[in-house]
Write an enzyme that holds these catalytic residues in place. Structure first.
Site, PDB file in Angstrom:
ATOM      1  N   SER A  14       0.800  -1.228   0.000  1.00 31.31           N
ATOM      2  CA  SER A  14       0.000   0.000   0.000  1.00 31.31           C
ATOM      3  C   SER A  14       0.830   1.274   0.000  1.00 31.31           C
ATOM      4  CB  SER A  14      -0.936   0.015   1.219  1.00 31.31           C
ATOM      5  OG  SER A  14      -0.178  -0.018   2.414  1.00 31.31           O
ATOM      6  N   THR A  99      14.879  -2.816   2.913  1.00 37.09           N
ATOM      7  CA  THR A  99      14.721  -2.078   4.160  1.00 37.09           C
ATOM      8  C   THR A  99      16.085  -1.657   4.690  1.00 37.09           C
ATOM      9  OG1 THR A  99      12.749  -3.386   4.670  1.00 37.09           O
ATOM     10  CG2 THR A  99      13.768  -2.191   6.493  1.00 37.09           C
ATOM     11  N   ALA A 123      20.884  -1.271  -0.115  1.00 33.06           N
ATOM     12  CA  ALA A 123      20.325  -0.012   0.374  1.00 33.06           C
ATOM     13  C   ALA A 123      19.695   0.781  -0.758  1.00 33.06           C
ATOM     14  CB  ALA A 123      21.419   0.819   1.042  1.00 33.06           C
ATOM     15  N   PHE A 125      18.629   0.122  -5.131  1.00 29.26           N
ATOM     16  CA  PHE A 125      18.585  -0.856  -6.202  1.00 29.26           C
ATOM     17  C   PHE A 125      18.819  -0.250  -7.582  1.00 29.26           C
ATOM     18  CE2 PHE A 125      16.751  -3.201  -2.787  1.00 29.26           C
ATOM     19  CZ  PHE A 125      17.071  -4.531  -3.048  1.00 29.26           C
ATOM     20  N   HIS A 156      16.832  14.604   0.229  1.00 30.96           N
ATOM     21  CA  HIS A 156      15.626  13.859  -0.106  1.00 30.96           C
ATOM     22  C   HIS A 156      14.390  14.720   0.145  1.00 30.96           C
ATOM     23  CE1 HIS A 156      18.348  10.398   0.076  1.00 30.96           C
ATOM     24  NE2 HIS A 156      17.434   9.744  -0.607  1.00 30.96           N
ATOM     25  N   HIS A 157      13.239  14.173  -0.212  1.00 35.27           N
ATOM     26  CA  HIS A 157      11.959  14.851  -0.030  1.00 35.27           C
ATOM     27  C   HIS A 157      11.686  15.112   1.454  1.00 35.27           C
ATOM     28  CE1 HIS A 157      10.405  10.875   1.184  1.00 35.27           C
ATOM     29  NE2 HIS A 157      11.151  10.425   0.191  1.00 35.27           N
ATOM     30  N   LYS A 160      10.771  12.274   4.207  1.00 33.26           N
ATOM     31  CA  LYS A 160      11.681  11.208   4.636  1.00 33.26           C
ATOM     32  C   LYS A 160      11.971  11.346   6.129  1.00 33.26           C
ATOM     33  CE  LYS A 160      15.964   8.873   3.280  1.00 33.26           C
ATOM     34  NZ  LYS A 160      15.283   7.576   3.175  1.00 33.26           N
TER      35      LYS A 160
END
Length: 268
Positions: A14, A99, A123, A125, A156-157, A160
Site C-alpha cells: 500500500s 529495508t 540499500a 537498487f 531527499h523529499h 523522509k
C-alpha cells in the site's frame, strides 16, 4: 512450452514504493501474487485502487504471502526484519530486501536466513548507485585518509523520516571498506555548535530535506590541494522499483546465499 510467469509478493504493497513495485512487476512480465499492508483497505473502492481492481490478493501477513509467491520483495519497516527473515527462511522463499536502518541483531538475522534461502540485500537498487558504491570503495582505497577528507551529502523529499539515508550510509561503508576499516569506527558525529576541528580519517555526513526530491547523493574527497566528487541523482522513484524487480528475476532459482546488486548486474 510456455514458462510460468514469476510470482512476486510485495510486502508493504500500500505504500508509495509498494505501488511502484506493482507497476514495475507488471511491466517486467511478472505477476504480482499478492501483498501485505499495515492497514488493509476496508471498502471496495479503496481495495480496487490498491490492487488493480481486486486482481491482487491482500494477505494478512508475510507467512500467507510467502505461500503464494516465488520471490518476496520487502521495503517495509526495520522492525519487521527479524520476523520476516525467520518466516521466509522457514517457507524457503527467496527475499529481495530493501529495508534500511538495520541493527546488528537485524543483520545477524538476515545473515542466518541467507544460509537457507537466497537473499539480495541492497540499500539502493538503482544501477547508477551500484556503480557509485563500487567507485566509492575503489576511491577509498586509493585516496589515503591522512590526506583526503571524505564527506557525503544527501538530499531527499521533506517526508523522509530517517537521516542520513540508507544509501548515504552505504556509500560511507564502501569508503570505509576501501580504507580497510569500519564505518562505525570512523563515522563523524553530527556537527552542531562548537564541535571542534575535523578529525583525520573521519567520514562525515550532511542530510538535507526539502520539497519532493527523490534522492541526491554526492561523495567528496578533499585534500589541501584538490577535490574529487562523484554523485548520483534519481529523477523518478521507479528506478528503485525497477531494480528490485530485476533483482527478484535474477534471484529466482539461485542457491541460498547473501547477494547484492553487483551480483545482479554481473559486476563480480
Amino acid at each position: 512450452m510456455t514458462s510460468t510467469p514469476l510470482r512476486i509478493g510485495i510486502a508493504g504493497i500500500s505504500g508509495r514504493m509498494g505501488q511502484g513495485l506493482v507497476r514495475s512487476t507488471a511491466e517486467a512480465g511478472c505477476v504480482v501474487a499478492g501483498g501485505t499492508c499495515r492497514t488493509p483497505p476496508m471498502d471496495a473502492a479503496a481495495r480496487a485502487r490498491l490492487t488493480n481492481n481486486g486482481a491482487i490478493v491482500l494477505c494478512d501477513g508475510l507467512g500467507e504471502l510467502a505461500k503464494i509467491s516465488d520471490v518476496v520483495i520487502d521495503f517495509t519497516h526495520v522492525t519487521t526484519v527479524q520476523s520476516h527473515a525467520e518466516l521466509l527462511a522457514d517457507a524457503g522463499v527467496p527475499w529481495v530486501l530493501g529495508t534500511t536502518g538495520l541493527t546488528e541483531a537485524d543483520q545477524t538475522a538476515v545473515d542466518a536466513a541467507a544460509l537457507r534461502i537466497p537473499i539480495v540485500q541492497a540499500a539502493n537498487f538503482s544501477t547508477g548507485v551500484t556503480v557509485l558504491l563500487r567507485l566509492a570503495r575503489e576511491m577509498g582505497a586509493v585516496l589515503p585518509a591522512e590526506r583526503f577528507d571524505a564527506e557525503i551529502v544527501e538530499m531527499h523529499h521533506r517526508q523522509k523520516v530517517d537521516a542520513p539515508s540508507g544509501t548515504a550510509l552505504a556509500i560511507g561503508e564502501a569508503v570505509a571498506e576501501g580504507r580497510g576499516t569500519r564505518l562505525a569506527d570512523v563515522r563523524a558525529p553530527v556537527r552542531e555548535g562548537l564541535c571542534g576541528p575535523r578529525k583525520t580519517g573521519e567520514i562525515g555526513f550532511a542530510a538535507l530535506r526539502g520539497g519532493q526530491i527523490v534522492g541526491e547523493h554526492e561523495l567528496l574527497f578533499t585534500s589541501g590541494t584538490e577535490q574529487i566528487t562523484i554523485g548520483h541523482r534519481a529523477f523518478d522513484r521507479r528506478v528503485f522499483a525497477d531494480g528490485a524487480v530485476q533483482a527478484a528475476q535474477w534471484l529466482a532459482g539461485r542457491k541460498p546465499g547473501h547477494y547484492d546488486m553487483e551480483d545482479v548486474l554481473g559486476m563480480k
